[in-house]
Write a protein that holds these residues in place. Structure first.
Motif, PDB file in Angstrom:
ATOM      1  N   PHE A  49     -17.970  20.890  46.591  1.00 35.97           N
ATOM      2  CA  PHE A  49     -17.823  21.223  45.300  1.00 35.97           C
ATOM      3  C   PHE A  49     -18.985  21.502  44.535  1.00 35.97           C
ATOM      4  CE2 PHE A  49     -14.202  18.002  46.315  1.00 35.97           C
ATOM      5  CZ  PHE A  49     -13.222  18.842  46.478  1.00 35.97           C
ATOM      6  N   THR A  50     -19.893  21.054  44.563  1.00 33.60           N
ATOM      7  CA  THR A  50     -21.118  21.481  43.891  1.00 33.60           C
ATOM      8  C   THR A  50     -21.525  22.950  44.043  1.00 33.60           C
ATOM      9  OG1 THR A  50     -22.201  19.101  43.911  1.00 33.60           O
ATOM     10  CG2 THR A  50     -23.521  20.874  43.452  1.00 33.60           C
ATOM     11  N   VAL A  51     -21.629  23.368  45.427  1.00 33.79           N
ATOM     12  CA  VAL A  51     -21.865  24.781  45.641  1.00 33.79           C
ATOM     13  C   VAL A  51     -20.884  25.645  45.058  1.00 33.79           C
ATOM     14  CG1 VAL A  51     -22.277  26.071  47.804  1.00 33.79           C
ATOM     15  CG2 VAL A  51     -23.187  23.974  47.574  1.00 33.79           C
ATOM     16  N   LEU A  52     -19.771  25.181  45.399  1.00 28.76           N
ATOM     17  CA  LEU A  52     -18.381  26.084  45.081  1.00 28.76           C
ATOM     18  C   LEU A  52     -18.533  26.352  43.588  1.00 28.76           C
ATOM     19  CD1 LEU A  52     -15.476  25.223  47.299  1.00 28.76           C
ATOM     20  CD2 LEU A  52     -16.924  27.063  47.260  1.00 28.76           C
ATOM     21  N   ILE A  53     -18.694  25.367  42.690  1.00 28.32           N
ATOM     22  CA  ILE A  53     -18.800  25.137  41.147  1.00 28.32           C
ATOM     23  C   ILE A  53     -19.918  26.032  40.826  1.00 28.32           C
ATOM     24  CG2 ILE A  53     -18.926  23.829  39.119  1.00 28.32           C
ATOM     25  CD1 ILE A  53     -17.492  21.637  40.482  1.00 28.32           C
ATOM     26  N   LEU A 109     -16.515  11.386  53.643  1.00 28.99           N
ATOM     27  CA  LEU A 109     -15.962  12.256  52.832  1.00 28.99           C
ATOM     28  C   LEU A 109     -16.667  12.597  51.525  1.00 28.99           C
ATOM     29  CD1 LEU A 109     -12.376  10.650  53.153  1.00 28.99           C
ATOM     30  CD2 LEU A 109     -13.150  13.020  53.678  1.00 28.99           C
ATOM     31  N   LEU A 110     -17.876  11.884  51.255  1.00 25.67           N
ATOM     32  CA  LEU A 110     -18.415  12.148  50.124  1.00 25.67           C
ATOM     33  C   LEU A 110     -19.251  13.287  50.333  1.00 25.67           C
ATOM     34  CD1 LEU A 110     -19.978   8.916  48.543  1.00 25.67           C
ATOM     35  CD2 LEU A 110     -18.627  10.383  47.493  1.00 25.67           C
ATOM     36  N   ASN A 111     -19.480  14.016  51.712  1.00 23.13           N
ATOM     37  CA  ASN A 111     -19.990  15.088  51.786  1.00 23.13           C
ATOM     38  C   ASN A 111     -19.374  16.226  51.012  1.00 23.13           C
ATOM     39  OD1 ASN A 111     -22.176  14.527  53.296  1.00 23.13           O
ATOM     40  ND2 ASN A 111     -20.629  14.219  54.899  1.00 23.13           N
ATOM     41  N   LEU A 124     -19.347  17.819  39.351  1.00 23.41           N
ATOM     42  CA  LEU A 124     -19.125  18.502  38.105  1.00 23.41           C
ATOM     43  C   LEU A 124     -20.388  17.808  37.172  1.00 23.41           C
ATOM     44  CD1 LEU A 124     -15.442  18.137  37.215  1.00 23.41           C
ATOM     45  CD2 LEU A 124     -16.783  20.311  37.424  1.00 23.41           C
ATOM     46  N   ASP A 125     -20.653  16.764  37.685  1.00 21.35           N
ATOM     47  CA  ASP A 125     -21.991  15.796  36.965  1.00 21.35           C
ATOM     48  C   ASP A 125     -23.018  16.641  37.333  1.00 21.35           C
ATOM     49  OD1 ASP A 125     -23.829  14.062  36.645  1.00 21.35           O
ATOM     50  OD2 ASP A 125     -23.444  12.620  38.076  1.00 21.35           O
ATOM     51  N   ASN A 126     -23.326  16.897  38.636  1.00 17.83           N
ATOM     52  CA  ASN A 126     -24.435  17.760  39.311  1.00 17.83           C
ATOM     53  C   ASN A 126     -24.668  19.102  38.695  1.00 17.83           C
ATOM     54  OD1 ASN A 126     -24.671  15.639  41.121  1.00 17.83           O
ATOM     55  ND2 ASN A 126     -23.786  16.648  42.679  1.00 17.83           N
ATOM     56  N   ASN A 127     -23.633  19.840  38.441  1.00 19.10           N
ATOM     57  CA  ASN A 127     -23.957  20.895  37.712  1.00 19.10           C
ATOM     58  C   ASN A 127     -24.169  21.075  36.278  1.00 19.10           C
ATOM     59  OD1 ASN A 127     -22.972  23.623  39.495  1.00 19.10           O
ATOM     60  ND2 ASN A 127     -21.727  22.109  40.094  1.00 19.10           N
ATOM     61  N   LEU A 128     -23.523  19.864  35.640  1.00 15.50           N
ATOM     62  CA  LEU A 128     -23.805  19.862  34.209  1.00 15.50           C
ATOM     63  C   LEU A 128     -25.278  19.146  33.938  1.00 15.50           C
ATOM     64  CD1 LEU A 128     -20.374  18.012  33.082  1.00 15.50           C
ATOM     65  CD2 LEU A 128     -21.288  20.261  32.536  1.00 15.50           C
ATOM     66  N   GLY A 162     -15.809  13.001  44.648  1.00 18.08           N
ATOM     67  CA  GLY A 162     -16.795  13.869  44.998  1.00 18.08           C
ATOM     68  C   GLY A 162     -16.679  15.118  44.354  1.00 18.08           C
ATOM     69  N   LEU A 163     -15.605  15.443  43.759  1.00 17.83           N
ATOM     70  CA  LEU A 163     -15.364  16.640  42.868  1.00 17.83           C
ATOM     71  C   LEU A 163     -15.947  16.056  41.544  1.00 17.83           C
ATOM     72  CD1 LEU A 163     -14.263  19.194  41.870  1.00 17.83           C
ATOM     73  CD2 LEU A 163     -11.979  18.161  41.393  1.00 17.83           C
TER      74      LEU A 163
END
Length: 253
Positions: A119-123, A112-114, A179-183, A174-175
């Protein structure tokens, strides 16, 4: 070939982080989820901060640069971004993940962590207008299908499993990591990435343990659980945070 190192680092980090679900699940048998989350991130922060005071610092930072011009100064905007990264990436995300992992299996949690990638791509596409290639869309579809299969007993009847809340909490984690990844992309070109990542882990882990104490949660960690927490903190969180951040824009899971 140096531009490929970021991808290799990200892949290696993903393997280490995948192993963490099993080790964390064992630790959760004797320790409260909030304490596991805080201890893991605090360990990662201590390890990374310690590296800053060793001869390995300059060698590691030079390796992470990959011929890309880095920024040495931090602005007020960077401090604000770091605060949001700590909130989502090293406070809410690990708290949700450990709480979910305590209610579901390590296999389910790892799969599920996938959704973090989804979410990273969608954001990135919706907020930062990044272009998603056709192959990326296929990958997103597969992630959604996999998450649906894991989250249900029967994909045809879409009947939730006996304990759906654990799966839901992992997806929410994961969401938060997405958000962390994009920031984190905005701080990924800072020269002193060890400082950025260590502060992220120290602040998040410290906040989680402080909250645990305020809520009256026992902070005691049995001796048999300590090796798992130290291993996850130093290898599955600390190392991936420093190895992937400079090229992927990610400061760690």
């Amino acid at each position: 070939m140096t531009h490929h190192y970021g991808y290799v680092g990200a892949l290696f980090a993903a393997v280490l982080f995948g192993v963490s679900s099993t080790l964390n699940k064992i630790a959760l048998g004797n320790v409260h989820p909030m304490v596991v989350a805080g201890s893991v991130y605090l360990t990662a922060g201590v390890v990374l901060m310690a590296l800053r005071f060793t001869p390995l610092k300059e060698r590691l930072l030079s390796t992470l640069e990959f011929r890309v011009k880095t920024q040495r100064r931090f602005s007020r905007r960077d401090v604000g971004l770091l605060g949001l990264i700590v909130l989502f990436g090293s406070f809410l995300a690990p708290l949700l993940f450990m709480s979910g992992l305590a209610r579901t299996s390590a296999v389910n949690a790892s799969l599920l962590l996938n959704t973090e990638t989804l979410f990273t791509v969608l954001i990135a596409a919706a907020v930062f207008r990044e272009r998603v290639p056709r192959s990326g869309m296929v990958g997103i579809a597969l992630i959604i299908a996999g998450a649906l299969v894991v989250s249900t007993e029967n994909i045809g009847s879409v009947a939730l499993m006996e304990n759906p809340w654990g799966n839901l909490l992992v997806v929410l984690a994961g969401l938060c990591w997405a958000l962390d990844n994009n920031l984190s992309r905005f701080l990924s070109l800072k020269r002193d990435l060890l400082l950025v990542t260590s502060l992220k882990c120290l602040l998040g882990g410290g906040a989680l343990l402080s909250l645990s104490a305020l809520l009256g949660v026992p902070l005691t960690i049995p001796a048999q659980s300590l090796p798992y927490i130290l291993t996850v903190g130093s290898l599955s969180i600390g190392f991936p945070s420093s190895s992937t951040s400079s090229r992927s824009g990610k400061l760690g899971p």
